[in-house]
Scaffold this motif. Structure first.
Motif, PDB file in Angstrom:
ATOM      1  N   GLY A 101       6.426   3.075  23.547  1.00 37.50           N
ATOM      2  CA  GLY A 101       7.185   1.838  23.649  1.00 37.50           C
ATOM      3  C   GLY A 101       7.409   1.127  22.330  1.00 37.50           C
ATOM      4  N   LEU A 102       8.252   0.121  22.402  1.00 32.68           N
ATOM      5  CA  LEU A 102       8.591  -0.658  21.204  1.00 32.68           C
ATOM      6  C   LEU A 102       7.396  -1.419  20.645  1.00 32.68           C
ATOM      7  CD1 LEU A 102      12.113  -2.080  22.110  1.00 32.68           C
ATOM      8  CD2 LEU A 102      11.558  -0.318  20.423  1.00 32.68           C
ATOM      9  N   ALA A 103       6.467  -1.803  21.497  1.00 33.54           N
ATOM     10  CA  ALA A 103       5.293  -2.554  21.019  1.00 33.54           C
ATOM     11  C   ALA A 103       4.467  -1.729  20.048  1.00 33.54           C
ATOM     12  CB  ALA A 103       4.432  -2.986  22.206  1.00 33.54           C
ATOM     13  N   TYR A 104       4.554  -0.423  20.127  1.00 37.25           N
ATOM     14  CA  TYR A 104       3.881   0.452  19.157  1.00 37.25           C
ATOM     15  C   TYR A 104       4.790   0.754  17.966  1.00 37.25           C
ATOM     16  CZ  TYR A 104       2.246   4.795  17.051  1.00 37.25           C
ATOM     17  OH  TYR A 104       1.853   5.752  16.152  1.00 37.25           O
ATOM     18  N   HIS A 105       6.022   1.147  18.260  1.00 36.63           N
ATOM     19  CA  HIS A 105       6.899   1.666  17.214  1.00 36.63           C
ATOM     20  C   HIS A 105       7.428   0.604  16.254  1.00 36.63           C
ATOM     21  CE1 HIS A 105       6.889   5.798  18.508  1.00 36.63           C
ATOM     22  NE2 HIS A 105       7.063   5.398  19.763  1.00 36.63           N
ATOM     23  N   LEU A 106       7.808  -0.555  16.749  1.00 34.37           N
ATOM     24  CA  LEU A 106       8.367  -1.565  15.843  1.00 34.37           C
ATOM     25  C   LEU A 106       7.356  -2.053  14.803  1.00 34.37           C
ATOM     26  CD1 LEU A 106      10.799  -3.588  18.122  1.00 34.37           C
ATOM     27  CD2 LEU A 106      11.320  -1.792  16.459  1.00 34.37           C
ATOM     28  N   PRO A 107       6.125  -2.390  15.193  1.00 32.90           N
ATOM     29  CA  PRO A 107       5.151  -2.768  14.158  1.00 32.90           C
ATOM     30  C   PRO A 107       4.867  -1.615  13.182  1.00 32.90           C
ATOM     31  CG  PRO A 107       4.390  -3.495  16.298  1.00 32.90           C
ATOM     32  CD  PRO A 107       5.587  -2.624  16.535  1.00 32.90           C
ATOM     33  N   ARG A 108       4.840  -0.397  13.698  1.00 32.55           N
ATOM     34  CA  ARG A 108       4.593   0.760  12.834  1.00 32.55           C
ATOM     35  C   ARG A 108       5.693   0.875  11.781  1.00 32.55           C
ATOM     36  NH1 ARG A 108       4.879   7.030  14.696  1.00 32.55           N
ATOM     37  NH2 ARG A 108       3.949   7.939  12.847  1.00 32.55           N
ATOM     38  N   LEU A 109       6.942   0.749  12.195  1.00 32.28           N
ATOM     39  CA  LEU A 109       8.050   0.816  11.245  1.00 32.28           C
ATOM     40  C   LEU A 109       8.069  -0.388  10.314  1.00 32.28           C
ATOM     41  CD1 LEU A 109      10.870   2.212  13.553  1.00 32.28           C
ATOM     42  CD2 LEU A 109       9.620   3.430  11.758  1.00 32.28           C
ATOM     43  N   ALA A 110       7.741  -1.549  10.834  1.00 34.29           N
ATOM     44  CA  ALA A 110       7.714  -2.753  10.000  1.00 34.29           C
ATOM     45  C   ALA A 110       6.591  -2.697   8.966  1.00 34.29           C
ATOM     46  CB  ALA A 110       7.564  -3.996  10.883  1.00 34.29           C
ATOM     47  N   PHE A 111       5.499  -1.989   9.278  1.00 32.45           N
ATOM     48  CA  PHE A 111       4.363  -1.880   8.366  1.00 32.45           C
ATOM     49  C   PHE A 111       4.606  -0.849   7.256  1.00 32.45           C
ATOM     50  CE2 PHE A 111      -0.108  -0.632   7.323  1.00 32.45           C
ATOM     51  CZ  PHE A 111      -0.545  -1.881   6.899  1.00 32.45           C
ATOM     52  N   GLN A 112       5.624  -0.014   7.407  1.00 36.28           N
ATOM     53  CA  GLN A 112       5.884   1.046   6.430  1.00 36.28           C
ATOM     54  C   GLN A 112       6.072   0.512   5.004  1.00 36.28           C
ATOM     55  OE1 GLN A 112       5.633   4.024   7.928  1.00 36.28           O
ATOM     56  NE2 GLN A 112       5.759   5.201   6.046  1.00 36.28           N
ATOM     57  N   PRO A 113       6.775  -0.602   4.786  1.00 36.18           N
ATOM     58  CA  PRO A 113       6.858  -1.119   3.410  1.00 36.18           C
ATOM     59  C   PRO A 113       5.487  -1.460   2.817  1.00 36.18           C
ATOM     60  CG  PRO A 113       8.561  -2.109   4.752  1.00 36.18           C
ATOM     61  CD  PRO A 113       7.672  -1.338   5.694  1.00 36.18           C
ATOM     62  N   VAL A 114       4.555  -1.899   3.649  1.00 35.08           N
ATOM     63  CA  VAL A 114       3.197  -2.167   3.157  1.00 35.08           C
ATOM     64  C   VAL A 114       2.538  -0.862   2.718  1.00 35.08           C
ATOM     65  CG1 VAL A 114       0.898  -3.030   3.785  1.00 35.08           C
ATOM     66  CG2 VAL A 114       2.945  -4.236   4.571  1.00 35.08           C
ATOM     67  N   LEU A 115       2.754   0.210   3.490  1.00 28.63           N
ATOM     68  CA  LEU A 115       2.186   1.505   3.119  1.00 28.63           C
ATOM     69  C   LEU A 115       2.829   2.067   1.849  1.00 28.63           C
ATOM     70  CD1 LEU A 115       1.788   3.213   6.598  1.00 28.63           C
ATOM     71  CD2 LEU A 115       0.013   2.198   5.155  1.00 28.63           C
ATOM     72  N   ILE A 116       4.034   1.620   1.542  1.00 25.35           N
ATOM     73  CA  ILE A 116       4.683   2.013   0.288  1.00 25.35           C
ATOM     74  C   ILE A 116       4.112   1.188  -0.870  1.00 25.35           C
ATOM     75  CG2 ILE A 116       6.894   2.015  -0.950  1.00 25.35           C
ATOM     76  CD1 ILE A 116       8.193   2.535   1.872  1.00 25.35           C
ATOM     77  N   TRP A 117       3.920  -0.115  -0.654  1.00 25.64           N
ATOM     78  CA  TRP A 117       3.438  -1.010  -1.704  1.00 25.64           C
ATOM     79  C   TRP A 117       1.945  -0.852  -1.973  1.00 25.64           C
ATOM     80  CZ3 TRP A 117      -0.224  -4.788  -0.479  1.00 25.64           C
ATOM     81  CH2 TRP A 117      -0.577  -5.634  -1.530  1.00 25.64           C
ATOM     82  N   TRP A 118       1.129  -0.728  -0.941  1.00 27.29           N
ATOM     83  CA  TRP A 118      -0.325  -0.784  -1.059  1.00 27.29           C
ATOM     84  C   TRP A 118      -0.907   0.193  -2.083  1.00 27.29           C
ATOM     85  CZ3 TRP A 118      -4.069   0.296   3.609  1.00 27.29           C
ATOM     86  CH2 TRP A 118      -5.363  -0.112   3.277  1.00 27.29           C
ATOM     87  N   PRO A 119      -0.536   1.487  -2.076  1.00 23.28           N
ATOM     88  CA  PRO A 119      -1.099   2.385  -3.092  1.00 23.28           C
ATOM     89  C   PRO A 119      -0.686   1.999  -4.511  1.00 23.28           C
ATOM     90  CG  PRO A 119       0.007   3.655  -1.375  1.00 23.28           C
ATOM     91  CD  PRO A 119       0.300   2.218  -1.119  1.00 23.28           C
ATOM     92  N   LEU A 120       0.511   1.448  -4.661  1.00 24.58           N
ATOM     93  CA  LEU A 120       0.955   1.012  -5.993  1.00 24.58           C
ATOM     94  C   LEU A 120       0.103  -0.148  -6.481  1.00 24.58           C
ATOM     95  CD1 LEU A 120       4.827   1.148  -5.481  1.00 24.58           C
ATOM     96  CD2 LEU A 120       3.374   2.813  -6.684  1.00 24.58           C
ATOM     97  N   TRP A 121      -0.186  -1.071  -5.592  1.00 27.57           N
ATOM     98  CA  TRP A 121      -1.014  -2.216  -5.966  1.00 27.57           C
ATOM     99  C   TRP A 121      -2.461  -1.783  -6.202  1.00 27.57           C
ATOM    100  CZ3 TRP A 121      -5.252  -4.532  -3.695  1.00 27.57           C
ATOM    101  CH2 TRP A 121      -5.658  -5.732  -4.284  1.00 27.57           C
ATOM    102  N   ALA A 122      -2.996  -0.970  -5.296  1.00 26.38           N
ATOM    103  CA  ALA A 122      -4.392  -0.547  -5.405  1.00 26.38           C
ATOM    104  C   ALA A 122      -4.637   0.246  -6.676  1.00 26.38           C
ATOM    105  CB  ALA A 122      -4.786   0.285  -4.178  1.00 26.38           C
ATOM    106  N   ALA A 123      -3.673   1.076  -7.076  1.00 26.43           N
ATOM    107  CA  ALA A 123      -3.816   1.902  -8.274  1.00 26.43           C
ATOM    108  C   ALA A 123      -3.452   1.142  -9.545  1.00 26.43           C
ATOM    109  CB  ALA A 123      -2.955   3.151  -8.150  1.00 26.43           C
ATOM    110  N   ASN A 124      -3.126  -0.131  -9.408  1.00 25.14           N
ATOM    111  CA  ASN A 124      -2.814  -1.003 -10.543  1.00 25.14           C
ATOM    112  C   ASN A 124      -1.488  -0.643 -11.208  1.00 25.14           C
ATOM    113  OD1 ASN A 124      -3.515  -3.338 -11.872  1.00 25.14           O
ATOM    114  ND2 ASN A 124      -4.686  -2.305 -13.460  1.00 25.14           N
TER     115      ASN A 124
END
Length: 134
Positions: A101-124
């Motif tokens: 359902g959308l309750a799973y998929h929409l947050p997952r897709l919305a969180f994808q930019p965080v998964l793109i940014w997070w390693p860049l921030w964590a690795a400095n």
């Protein structure tokens, strides 16, 4: 910065687990590979290996350049698998019971930019959106 080190450790654990799952039980991942991607089983295996390599690189602390390269690689990886996540949502919602359902998929897709940014921030690689320390 301690928070970045913890973030690197957390990302290393998450990506190592995800990579291992890609190798141990590839079928669910192969099922969501978009049709335009050739050799889905091979791609899933290679992405699992990439996740494990990225986890090893971002999780170590003795080679800052390797950590930066791993952070960039994991960020690029998260960007590249976004179409598979969209494909998963479309396939799931096309099922009569609408799968997860959308309750799973929409947050997952919305969180994808965080998964793109997070390693860049964590690795400095970036300090954004936080103030650069002097």
């Amino acid at each position: 910065m301690r928070v970045r080190r913890y973030s690197c450790a957390m990302l290393a654990m998450l990506y190592a687990l995800a990579g291992a799952l890609h190798l141990i039980i590839p079928a669910p991942f192969v099922a969501i590979v978009p049709d335009w991607v050739p050799a889905p089983a091979s791609v899933v295996m290679l992405t699992g290996l990439a996740e494990i390599a990225g986890a090893a690189g971002i999780g170590q602390s003795w080679a800052p350049r390797l950590r930066i390269a791993a952070g960039c690689g994991l960020s690029a990886y998260a960007l590249c698998v976004w179409p598979a996540n969209v494909q998963h949502m479309l396939l799931d919602l096309a099922k009569p019971e609408h799968g997860l359902g959308l309750a799973y998929h929409l947050p997952r897709l919305a969180f994808q930019p965080v998964l793109i940014w997070w390693p860049l921030w964590a690795a400095n690689v970036t300090a954004w959106p936080f103030r650069q320390q002097t």
